[in-house]
Design an enzyme around this catalytic site. Structure first.
Site, PDB file in Angstrom:
ATOM      1  CD  GLN A  72      59.498 -68.073  59.737  1.00 37.32           C
ATOM      2  OE1 GLN A  72      58.299 -67.773  59.713  1.00 37.32           O
ATOM      3  NE2 GLN A  72      59.913 -69.320  59.677  1.00 37.32           N
ATOM      4  CE  LYS A  81      54.962 -69.447  58.911  1.00 41.82           C
ATOM      5  NZ  LYS A  81      55.985 -69.444  59.971  1.00 41.82           N
ATOM      6  CG  ASP A 108      54.563 -69.927  65.319  1.00 39.73           C
ATOM      7  OD1 ASP A 108      53.792 -70.394  64.455  1.00 39.73           O
ATOM      8  OD2 ASP A 108      55.549 -69.224  65.045  1.00 39.73           O
TER       9      ASP A 108
END
Ligand code: NAP
Length: 291
Positions: A101, A57, A124
Site C-alpha cells: 500500500q 481489500k 496492482d
C-alpha cells in the site's frame, strides 16, 4: 443541443458482477482441488487512510474466497526488511498476488518496493515490467483502476474502435495506462494534462472523455460533446462530501452516458484487484494473460 439525461453507468452493480464472477471461479478452483488464490498485503506505518484501504481489500478477498496474507510493518522498518519480505512473498507458492500500500514512510522508496514484486504477482500492475508489457501490447497484469474503466465501458456497450478518447491526466497510476488500454482497443487517444492548451476544446472532441485530475467539478457541460460517454475517476473530499472531477449535475444533461461519484469507477478498483489476483493464480492456465 442538450440531450435529456445521460444513462448513469452503475459501477456498484458492475463491480458486484465482477466480484460474483471471481467468487464463482474461486469456488470452481476449490472443487477442482486447485490452489486457492492468495493476496499478500503489505502495510507500512500507521497512516489511517492506508489502513482503511487495506482493510477494504482484505474484506473483499474474504468475500470471494481469496486467501489474504497481511503484513503490517512498523513505520520505522528498514528498507532491507521490507525488501526481504517481498522476496519471501515472491517465492511463496501460496501467494498469487502481492501489493504494497502506497504511500510508504519517507525513509523508504515506494517505487523500489513496488518494483521488487515479481511481475507475475504484481496485481496492482504498477511495476516497470507491467508498465512495459502494457506499452508493448504484451500480456500482463494491468493497473486496477483503468482496467475497471475498460470493464465499465464494455458493460455500457461503448464502441471504442475508431472513437476519439480524451484522457484528462497523465499519471503513471492512471492516465498513462488508461491511454494505452484505450489505444489497444483501437480508440484514437488524446492525452491531456496541466500544460495542454485550451482543454475545453480538446475535451469537446471526445466521444469518450475520462477525467482523472483531482480537481472537483473541473469538467463542465460546455467541455462535453453532446452524447459523449463521460467517465469520472476523480475522488475529491470537499465540505459538500465526496465529488468527482466532473460537474455531474450539469454534464448529465449533455453526455450520453456518465459515471457518478461515488458509485462509478471507485467500486471497480477493488473488483479488478480481485480479478487480477485470480489471473495471477494462473487458475485458467494462462496466468500471463492480460486482464
Ligand atoms: P495525479 O497523480 O495527481 O495526476 C493528476 C493529473 O491531472 C496530472 O497528470 C496533472 O497534469 C493533471 N492535472 C492536474 N490539474 C490539472 C488541470 N488544472 N488541468 C489539466 N490537467 C491537470 O492524480 P491521479 O493519481 O492520476 O488521480 C487523479 C484523480 O483520480 C484523483 O482525484 C484520485 O483520487 C482519483 N483516483 C481514483 C481512483 C479510484 O479508485 N477511483 C484511482 C486512482 C485515482 P500534470 O501531469 O501536467 O501535472
Amino acid at each position: 443541443m442538450a440531450l435529456d439525461t445521460a444513462i448513469v453507468i452503475d459501477g456498484k452493480a458492475v463491480a458486484a458482477r465482477v466480484r460474483a464472477d471471481v467468487a464463482a471461479q474461486v469456488r470452481g478452483l476449490a472443487s477442482a482441488s486447485w490452489r486457492t488464490p492468495g493476496l499478500a498485503t503489505i502495510l507500512i506505518g500507521d497512516d489511517p487512510a492506508s489502513a482503511v484501504y487495506v482493510a477494504a481489500k482484505r474484506r473483499a478477498c474474504a468475500e470471494v474466497g481469496i486467501q489474504s496474507f497481511h503484513h503490517a510493518l512498523p513505520g520505522d522498518v528498514t528498507r532491507a526488511e521490507v525488501l526481504a519480505l517481498v522476496d519471501r512473498l515472491n517465492a511463496d507458492a501460496d501467494v498469487s498476488g502481492i501489493l504494497c500500500q502506497l504511500p510508504v514512510p519517507a525513509h523508504l522508496d515506494g517505487a523500489e518496493i513496488t518494483n521488487r514484486i515479481a511481475p507475475d504477482k504484481d496485481v496492482d500492475g504498477l511495476t516497470t515490467v507491467s508498465a512495459g508489457r502494457l506499452a508493448l501490447g504484451l500480456p500482463g497484469l494491468r493497473p486496477c483502476t483503468p482496467a475497471g474503466v475498460m470493464v465499465l465501458l464494455a458493460e455500457a456497450g461503448v464502441e471504442l474502435r475508431g472513437a476519439v478518447a480524451v484522457v484528462l491526466g497523465r499519471s503513471n497510476l492512471f492516465g498513462k495506462p488508461m491511454g494505452q488500454m484505450l489505444l489497444a482497443a483501437d480508440a484514437t487517444v488524446i492525452a491531456s494534462h496541466s500544460r495542454t492548451v485550451d482543454l475545453p476544446s480538446v475535451c469537446l472532441q471526445a466521444d469518450v472523455l475520462i477525467a482523472a485530475v483531482g480537481r472537483p467539478g473541473m469538467v463542465t457541460a460546455d467541455w462535453v460533446k453532446p452524447g459523449a460517454t463521460v467517465v469520472d475517476v476523480g475522488i475529491n473530499r470537499t465540505g459538500g462530501g465526496l465529488v468527482g472531477d466532473v460537474d455531474f449535475d450539469r454534464v448529465k444533461h449533455v453526455a450520453g452516458a456518465i459515471t457518478p461519484v461515488p458509485g462509478g469507477v471507485g467500486p471497480m478498483t477493488i473488483a479488478c484487484l480481485l480479478r487480477n489476483t485470480l489471473l495471477a493464480a494462473g487458475a485458467d492456465g494462462v496466468s500471463r494473460r492480460s486482464a
